[in-house]
Design a protein around this motif. Structure first.
Motif, PDB file in Angstrom:
ATOM      1  N   GLY A  38       0.744  -1.174  -0.024  1.00 58.42           N
ATOM      2  CA  GLY A  38       0.037   0.119  -0.125  1.00 58.42           C
ATOM      3  C   GLY A  38       0.824   1.442  -0.084  1.00 58.42           C
ATOM      4  O   GLY A  38       2.081   1.119   0.229  1.00 58.42           O
ATOM      5  N   LYS A  39       0.277   2.162  -0.268  1.00 64.09           N
ATOM      6  CA  LYS A  39       1.154   3.741  -0.192  1.00 64.09           C
ATOM      7  C   LYS A  39       1.487   3.607   1.250  1.00 64.09           C
ATOM      8  O   LYS A  39       0.722   3.349   2.220  1.00 64.09           O
ATOM      9  N   VAL A  40       2.127   4.791   1.544  1.00 66.00           N
ATOM     10  CA  VAL A  40       2.594   5.187   2.818  1.00 66.00           C
ATOM     11  C   VAL A  40       1.425   5.774   3.568  1.00 66.00           C
ATOM     12  O   VAL A  40       0.664   6.355   2.971  1.00 66.00           O
ATOM     13  N   THR A  79      11.393   0.176  13.240  1.00 67.86           N
ATOM     14  CA  THR A  79      12.420   0.721  13.893  1.00 67.86           C
ATOM     15  C   THR A  79      13.130  -0.293  14.954  1.00 67.86           C
ATOM     16  O   THR A  79      12.780  -0.173  16.135  1.00 67.86           O
ATOM     17  N   GLU A 158       8.622  -3.922   7.004  1.00 74.17           N
ATOM     18  CA  GLU A 158       9.749  -3.485   6.211  1.00 74.17           C
ATOM     19  C   GLU A 158      11.176  -4.247   6.606  1.00 74.17           C
ATOM     20  O   GLU A 158      12.138  -3.577   7.164  1.00 74.17           O
ATOM     21  N   ALA A 161      14.640  -3.240   5.323  1.00 72.88           N
ATOM     22  CA  ALA A 161      15.108  -1.765   5.011  1.00 72.88           C
ATOM     23  C   ALA A 161      16.458  -1.598   5.501  1.00 72.88           C
ATOM     24  O   ALA A 161      17.146  -0.553   4.801  1.00 72.88           O
ATOM     25  N   GLU A 162      17.045  -1.972   6.604  1.00 70.26           N
ATOM     26  CA  GLU A 162      18.380  -1.802   6.982  1.00 70.26           C
ATOM     27  C   GLU A 162      19.250  -2.856   6.150  1.00 70.26           C
ATOM     28  O   GLU A 162      20.660  -2.661   6.377  1.00 70.26           O
ATOM     29  N   SER A 190       7.649  -2.456   1.126  1.00 71.38           N
ATOM     30  CA  SER A 190       7.624  -1.565  -0.061  1.00 71.38           C
ATOM     31  C   SER A 190       8.429  -2.067  -1.177  1.00 71.38           C
ATOM     32  O   SER A 190       8.695  -1.490  -2.230  1.00 71.38           O
ATOM     33  N   LEU A 192       8.344  -4.162  -3.638  1.00 72.92           N
ATOM     34  CA  LEU A 192       7.093  -4.958  -4.539  1.00 72.92           C
ATOM     35  C   LEU A 192       7.903  -5.885  -5.276  1.00 72.92           C
ATOM     36  O   LEU A 192       7.252  -6.941  -5.418  1.00 72.92           O
ATOM     37  N   ASP A 193       9.279  -5.528  -5.825  1.00 72.85           N
ATOM     38  CA  ASP A 193       9.836  -6.727  -6.493  1.00 72.85           C
ATOM     39  C   ASP A 193      10.005  -8.071  -5.917  1.00 72.85           C
ATOM     40  O   ASP A 193      10.592  -8.810  -6.519  1.00 72.85           O
ATOM     41  N   GLY A 228       0.621   2.872  -8.455  1.00 76.19           N
ATOM     42  CA  GLY A 228       2.159   2.692  -8.211  1.00 76.19           C
ATOM     43  C   GLY A 228       2.347   1.626  -7.237  1.00 76.19           C
ATOM     44  O   GLY A 228       3.316   1.452  -6.527  1.00 76.19           O
ATOM     45  N   GLY A 230       2.544  -1.782  -8.813  1.00 74.93           N
ATOM     46  CA  GLY A 230       2.820  -2.932  -9.474  1.00 74.93           C
ATOM     47  C   GLY A 230       4.302  -3.097  -9.293  1.00 74.93           C
ATOM     48  O   GLY A 230       5.195  -2.477  -8.638  1.00 74.93           O
ATOM     49  N   THR A 231       4.653  -4.330  -9.735  1.00 74.98           N
ATOM     50  CA  THR A 231       6.268  -4.690  -9.897  1.00 74.98           C
ATOM     51  C   THR A 231       6.627  -3.701 -10.702  1.00 74.98           C
ATOM     52  O   THR A 231       6.175  -3.467 -11.668  1.00 74.98           O
ATOM     53  N   THR A 232       8.175  -3.818 -10.669  1.00 69.99           N
ATOM     54  CA  THR A 232       8.811  -2.665 -11.734  1.00 69.99           C
ATOM     55  C   THR A 232       8.518  -3.261 -13.260  1.00 69.99           C
ATOM     56  O   THR A 232       8.182  -2.573 -14.302  1.00 69.99           O
TER      57      THR A 232
ATOM     58  N   GLN B  87      21.278   8.463   7.774  1.00 69.90           N
ATOM     59  CA  GLN B  87      19.910   7.203   8.191  1.00 69.90           C
ATOM     60  C   GLN B  87      19.168   7.649   9.429  1.00 69.90           C
ATOM     61  O   GLN B  87      19.643   8.115  10.124  1.00 69.90           O
ATOM     62  N   VAL B 168      14.381   4.825   2.537  1.00 67.08           N
ATOM     63  CA  VAL B 168      14.120   3.826   3.276  1.00 67.08           C
ATOM     64  C   VAL B 168      12.415   4.122   3.936  1.00 67.08           C
ATOM     65  O   VAL B 168      12.389   5.310   4.406  1.00 67.08           O
ATOM     66  N   LEU B 170       9.916   4.693   2.225  1.00 67.88           N
ATOM     67  CA  LEU B 170       9.135   5.715   1.174  1.00 67.88           C
ATOM     68  C   LEU B 170       8.386   4.466   0.008  1.00 67.88           C
ATOM     69  O   LEU B 170       9.245   3.619  -0.444  1.00 67.88           O
ATOM     70  N   ASP B 171       7.291   5.053  -0.361  1.00 74.52           N
ATOM     71  CA  ASP B 171       6.598   4.427  -1.404  1.00 74.52           C
ATOM     72  C   ASP B 171       6.956   5.163  -2.701  1.00 74.52           C
ATOM     73  O   ASP B 171       7.833   5.942  -2.848  1.00 74.52           O
ATOM     74  N   ARG B 172       6.410   4.210  -3.745  1.00 71.11           N
ATOM     75  CA  ARG B 172       7.052   4.930  -5.047  1.00 71.11           C
ATOM     76  C   ARG B 172       6.692   6.288  -5.264  1.00 71.11           C
ATOM     77  O   ARG B 172       7.698   7.041  -5.797  1.00 71.11           O
ATOM     78  N   ALA B 242      15.468  -4.245 -10.846  1.00 66.83           N
ATOM     79  CA  ALA B 242      14.415  -4.992 -11.997  1.00 66.83           C
ATOM     80  C   ALA B 242      14.735  -4.514 -13.219  1.00 66.83           C
ATOM     81  O   ALA B 242      14.779  -5.443 -14.312  1.00 66.83           O
ATOM     82  N   GLU B 259      13.294   3.028 -15.695  1.00 66.19           N
ATOM     83  CA  GLU B 259      12.135   2.560 -16.355  1.00 66.19           C
ATOM     84  C   GLU B 259      11.618   3.266 -17.462  1.00 66.19           C
ATOM     85  O   GLU B 259      11.047   2.558 -18.547  1.00 66.19           O
TER      86      GLU B 259
END
Lengths: 258, 276
Positions: A38-40, A79, A158, A161-162, A190, A192-193, A228, A230-232, B87, B168, B170-172, B242, B259
């Motif tokens: 999902g979006k943030v 975190t 996530e 993330a690190e 996030s 997605l790939d 936004g 979908g996979t790349t 970070q 880190v 963040l969405d697209r 990708a 892309e």
């Protein structure tokens, strides 16, 4: 009975008007991996907090609907450094902190700690002071501490993330192994790939509600690409003006190309 | 005559006690250049960032920002030329409103209130944060706090901008927002150095890749060639993003790693009409 079931869950944080979750129903079977995308701000993190019994117990706020958990769940927050116990001077003790609080006998604790360190490939860090670790190392230590408690439900927010790309790959592989052992896993990501190779099911959250749920192919559909999410590869295919259905992964694209 | 570098490392080395973190690293970044600093966890990226921001001084060699040797300047003076976002920057906000937080840097550098206000407004605008300017930073979701921290660095309008893992969480859409703001900043002549594991973001936003491996400089070349080379990336703990993997798999002409370029090339080869 499924290890984790949410039925008609609505959740409000304290002092906010709009619900963070709206009418969310989700049942996760043993051995299943569900990815939340999902979006943030769409509610994925909140859903994990609810599933982990941290919301509203720790966060405050109010919850309606039903949450059923069978036995233990463990969560890795986005975190992870905030999850360090602060009571351990070595990584080994940090990972043992959870099992020790479950009142297990010493030998049992040691066995679980050793195994968890091994699985996260951090046995070499066992004697280190947790306060001196890098972000990626802390993320692994926290997950090791969760796994050492042998939870039935693993909740990951996530989790890569690190991590560097090789570390992320190793973590996704481990998630598959854990599912193979029968753990129910819910992961918000996030990345997605990474989802097609990891998840059995994808839940797409939008403004606190489940907009769609389905196989990872969901991430190659018009609506998800449009949003936004979908996979790349699907996104590039779509942007090229090629016909749907879009390929989900590079492997799918090769098939389609032939 | 070539522009003099915005940032220059000459045989720079640094050790934490007996542990060498960086050895004999040399490169220069020109104004307007967009550089990705890559490598696995522990490769020396964060140490290099600390050298560039003056938080550490090299044991060997030199680090120069413009014509300043970092050894001659305290970090707070170096901040006139180097803006940085570390970070977990979302945890470093401290003012009562987002606007106050973003204003702190330029104010600390001694600019007048009018200039401080202009810089803060421009930086907030660049990251689409204007609507959140009056909010308390900790009332924002973590992703927007990350953007607020970046706005604080942009408001310094530094000649060298150094970012550690800026995407880190963040969405697209937010990643695209960050990319847009960085492009704008670089278009004004700033040099950009971004530490990132997000190779997709690097491919879209940056041009040159510097790869560290156990404290040594392993590669310094265009990202477009580096990211398409799975066999060279693998020993460095890196994986092609990708789009690069797709280009290689489909043998797209020119092996695009962005892309948009990949979509256009794919459309051309397939005889399709790309979406606008």
């Amino acid at each position: 009975m499924n290890p984790l079931t949410l039925e008609g869950v609505e959740f409000h944080y304290p002092a906010t008007e709009a619900p963070a979750l709206r009418d969310v129903s989700l049942a996760v079977a043993a051995g299943e991996i569900v990815a939340l995308v999902g979006k943030v701000g769409a509610g994925a993190s909140t859903l994990l907090l609810v599933a982990a019994d941290l919301a509203p117990r720790i966060t405050g706020g109010r919850l309606t609907g039903t949450v059923r958990r069978r036995a233990r769940s463990g969560i890795v927050l986005p975190t992870p450094w905030t999850q360090l116990s602060g009571m351990a001077f070595t990584v080994w003790d940090e990972v043992a902190f959870g099992p020790a609080n479950l009142g297990w006998p010493g030998r049992e604790i040691a066995r679980h700690v050793e195994r968890a360190l091994e699985r996260l490939e951090i046995a070499a860090l066992a004697e280190r002071d947790p306060a001196t670790l890098s972000g990626g190392e802390v993320q692994r230590v926290i997950l090791a501490g969760i796994l050492a408690m042998d939870p039935d439900v693993v909740l990951l927010d996530e989790p890569t993330a690190e991590l560097d790309p090789a570390g992320a790959r190793a973590l996704w592989r481990l998630v598959r192994v854990l599912a193979g052992e029968g753990k129910a896993i819910v992961v918000a990501t996030s990345d997605l790939d990474a989802v097609p190779a990891v998840a059995d099911r994808v839940a797409w959250l939008e403004q606190g509600a489940v907009r769609a749920m389905g196989a990872p192919d969901l991430l190659a559909e018009e609506a998800t690409c449009e949003a936004g999410l979908g996979t790349t590869v699907a996104g590039v295919w779509r942007a090229a003006g090629l016909a749907a259905p879009y390929p989900l992964t590079v492997a799918d694209a090769i098939q389609r190309w032939r | 005559m070539a522009l003099s570098p915005a940032l220059q490392l000459d045989a720079a080395g640094f050790s934490y006690g007996a542990v060498a973190a960086l050895s004999a690293v040399s490169f220069a970044v020109a104004p307007g250049e967009r550089v990705a600093l890559l490598g696995r966890n522990g490769a020396g990226k964060s140490t290099l960032v600390r050298l560039v921001t003056g938080l550490l001084h090299p044991d060997e060699g030199t680090v120069r920002v413009g014509d300043w040797d970092t050894c001659d300047y305290a970090p707070e003076d170096l901040a006139r030329r180097v803006g940085s976002v570390f970070q977990h920057a979302d945890q470093q906000l401290f003012a009562r409103t987002v606007r106050e937080d973003v204003s702190f840097g330029p104010r600390a550098l001694g600019y007048g209130e009018r200039e401080v206000a202009r810089r803060a407004s421009d930086a907030l605008e660049a990251l689409a944060l204007t609507a959140h300017a009056a909010q308390h930073p900790y009332d924002l979701p973590p992703a927007l706090r990350t953007l607020a921290a970046l706005a604080g660095a942009l408001a310094l309008e530094p000649a060298v901008l150094v970012l550690d893992e800026p995407t880190v969480g963040l969405d697209r859409a937010l990643r695209a927002q960050v990319a847009g703001a960085l492009h704008e900043h670089v278009a004004r002549g700033a040099a950009l150095l971004v530490v990132t594991h997000d190779l997709g973001f690097a491919a879209e936003t940056l041009d040159r890749g510097i790869v560290l491996d156990r404290g040594h400089l392993a590669y310094d070349e265009p990202l477009a060639t580096l990211l398409a080379s799975a066999e060279r990336l693998k020993p460095l703990g890196l994986v092609p993003p990708a789009v690069a993997a797709l280009s290689v798999a489909l043998e797209l002409p020119g092996l695009p790693v962005r892309e948009r370029e990949a979509a256009h090339t794919l459309a051309r080869v397939a005889g399709a009409q790309p979406r606008p």
